[in-house]
Design a protein around this motif. Structure first.
Motif, PDB file in Angstrom:
ATOM      1  N   ASP A   1      72.350 -19.586 -65.529  1.00 15.00           N
ATOM      2  CA  ASP A   1      71.138 -20.371 -65.743  1.00 15.00           C
ATOM      3  C   ASP A   1      70.076 -20.059 -64.696  1.00 15.00           C
ATOM      4  O   ASP A   1      68.905 -20.389 -64.882  1.00 15.00           O
TER       5      ASP A   1
ATOM      6  N   GLU B   1      69.054 -13.662 -69.651  1.00 14.60           N
ATOM      7  CA  GLU B   1      70.105 -14.241 -70.497  1.00 14.60           C
ATOM      8  C   GLU B   1      69.571 -14.518 -71.898  1.00 14.60           C
ATOM      9  O   GLU B   1      70.256 -14.286 -72.886  1.00 14.60           O
ATOM     10  N   ARG B   2      68.322 -15.003 -71.994  1.00 15.24           N
ATOM     11  CA  ARG B   2      67.721 -15.231 -73.310  1.00 15.24           C
ATOM     12  C   ARG B   2      67.557 -13.903 -74.056  1.00 15.24           C
ATOM     13  O   ARG B   2      67.812 -13.809 -75.240  1.00 15.24           O
TER      14      ARG B   2
ATOM     15  N   PHE C   1      69.388 -11.177 -73.697  1.00 21.07           N
ATOM     16  CA  PHE C   1      70.715 -10.747 -74.163  1.00 21.07           C
ATOM     17  C   PHE C   1      71.133 -11.547 -75.397  1.00 21.07           C
ATOM     18  O   PHE C   1      71.727 -11.003 -76.320  1.00 21.07           O
ATOM     19  N   GLY C   2      70.832 -12.836 -75.412  1.00 20.13           N
ATOM     20  CA  GLY C   2      71.136 -13.653 -76.583  1.00 20.13           C
ATOM     21  C   GLY C   2      70.372 -13.189 -77.810  1.00 20.13           C
ATOM     22  O   GLY C   2      70.920 -13.120 -78.920  1.00 20.13           O
ATOM     23  N   THR C   3      69.108 -12.840 -77.619  1.00 20.24           N
ATOM     24  CA  THR C   3      68.293 -12.338 -78.725  1.00 20.24           C
ATOM     25  C   THR C   3      68.861 -11.021 -79.243  1.00 20.24           C
ATOM     26  O   THR C   3      68.975 -10.819 -80.457  1.00 20.24           O
TER      27      THR C   3
ATOM     28  N   GLY D   1      71.901 -10.005 -78.992  1.00 23.83           N
ATOM     29  CA  GLY D   1      73.176 -10.303 -79.642  1.00 23.83           C
ATOM     30  C   GLY D   1      72.980 -10.814 -81.060  1.00 23.83           C
ATOM     31  O   GLY D   1      73.676 -10.397 -81.985  1.00 23.83           O
ATOM     32  N   SER D   2      72.016 -11.693 -81.249  1.00 21.98           N
ATOM     33  CA  SER D   2      71.823 -12.279 -82.580  1.00 21.98           C
ATOM     34  C   SER D   2      71.088 -11.347 -83.533  1.00 21.98           C
ATOM     35  O   SER D   2      71.292 -11.411 -84.738  1.00 21.98           O
TER      36      SER D   2
ATOM     37  N   SER E   1      73.622  -6.861 -82.195  1.00 18.66           N
ATOM     38  CA  SER E   1      75.074  -6.741 -82.011  1.00 18.66           C
ATOM     39  C   SER E   1      75.881  -7.432 -83.097  1.00 18.66           C
ATOM     40  O   SER E   1      76.854  -6.876 -83.604  1.00 18.66           O
ATOM     41  N   SER E   2      75.477  -8.638 -83.461  1.00 21.27           N
ATOM     42  CA  SER E   2      76.270  -9.389 -84.435  1.00 21.27           C
ATOM     43  C   SER E   2      76.169  -8.815 -85.845  1.00 21.27           C
ATOM     44  O   SER E   2      76.931  -9.199 -86.724  1.00 21.27           O
TER      45      SER E   2
ATOM     46  N   SER F   1      82.287 -14.784 -81.802  1.00 23.53           N
ATOM     47  CA  SER F   1      82.447 -15.588 -80.595  1.00 23.53           C
ATOM     48  C   SER F   1      83.805 -16.287 -80.559  1.00 23.53           C
ATOM     49  O   SER F   1      84.190 -16.839 -79.543  1.00 23.53           O
TER      50      SER F   1
ATOM     51  N   TYR G   1      61.424  -6.497 -80.123  1.00 26.15           N
ATOM     52  CA  TYR G   1      61.414  -7.637 -79.198  1.00 26.15           C
ATOM     53  C   TYR G   1      60.105  -7.668 -78.407  1.00 26.15           C
ATOM     54  O   TYR G   1      59.468  -8.716 -78.268  1.00 26.15           O
TER      55      TYR G   1
END
Length: 193
Positions: free
Chosen positions: A102, A108-109, A111-113, A115-116, A119-120, A128, A164
């Motif tokens: 955090d 981190e945001r 990487f989440g973007t 991933g969604s 990557s997924s 997950s 992005y």
């Protein structure tokens, strides 16, 4: 990732389980060097709008930064990495507190973007948890034409990051990271080194 504009300056794709100090240095080199556009072979995959800051703003090629935030991974804190950052570039290296993602919300945001959005959606995605529906949907069931080659993965990564950078971001008041970078560099006349 430039925190102020949220723009990805450069990246390096690593296919091993864990990246090493040379991967970190290669990523730093790619963030500094002017972006080299690539040719895409996949249908309907490309840049659209110019996708990297130094591609849109040539004056950002080889621009350095004053401070770089890192996590406490051994590769980030290795002697060669610190020499590249502190002596070659001349910036301060700021390793955040261990086990506190955090404290690095911007990356981190991102990487989440990734991933969604990338990557997924790839074959072989493990999800997950064992109950993750995407895990079952990503199983190619032996159909080799569904697998992604290294070249295709590189193209997908390049296009995803470019997308992005060209997508409006709430963290920069609805501007795209590229628009925010352009405003900071050309509109406000911010100093770049």
């Amino acid at each position: 990732l430039d925190v102020c504009s949220r723009a990805v300056l450069g990246y390096h794709l690593v296919l091993t389980r864990e990246y090493n100090r040379y991967d970190v240095i290669k990523t730093i080199e790619k963030a500094l060097a002017p972006h080299q556009p690539r040719s895409f072979t996949l249908p309907d995959v490309g840049y659209g709008a110019v996708g990297f800051p130094s591609g849109k703003l040539p004056e950002l090629g080889y621009a350095i930064w004053h401070r770089m935030r890192l996590d406490n991974a051994k590769a980030n804190l290795a002697g060669e990495t610190m020499i590249a950052l502190c002596e070659f570039i001349g910036c301060a290296a700021d390793a955040g507190p261990p086990h506190h993602p955090d404290d690095r919300p911007y990356i981190e945001r991102f990487f989440g973007t990734m991933g969604s959005t990338l990557s997924s959606r790839l074959p072989g995605y493990t999800g997950s948890s064992p109950q993750d529906l995407r895990r079952a949907l990503a199983d190619p069931k032996g159909n080799l034409r569904l697998f992604v080659s290294l070249t295709e993965l590189e193209e997908l990564m390049e296009a995803s990051i470019a997308n992005y950078n060209a997508t409006p971001h709430a963290g920069v008041n609805g501007r795209t990271p590229l628009e925010a970078m352009e405003y900071l560099v050309r509109g406000k006349g911010e100093m770049i080194s």
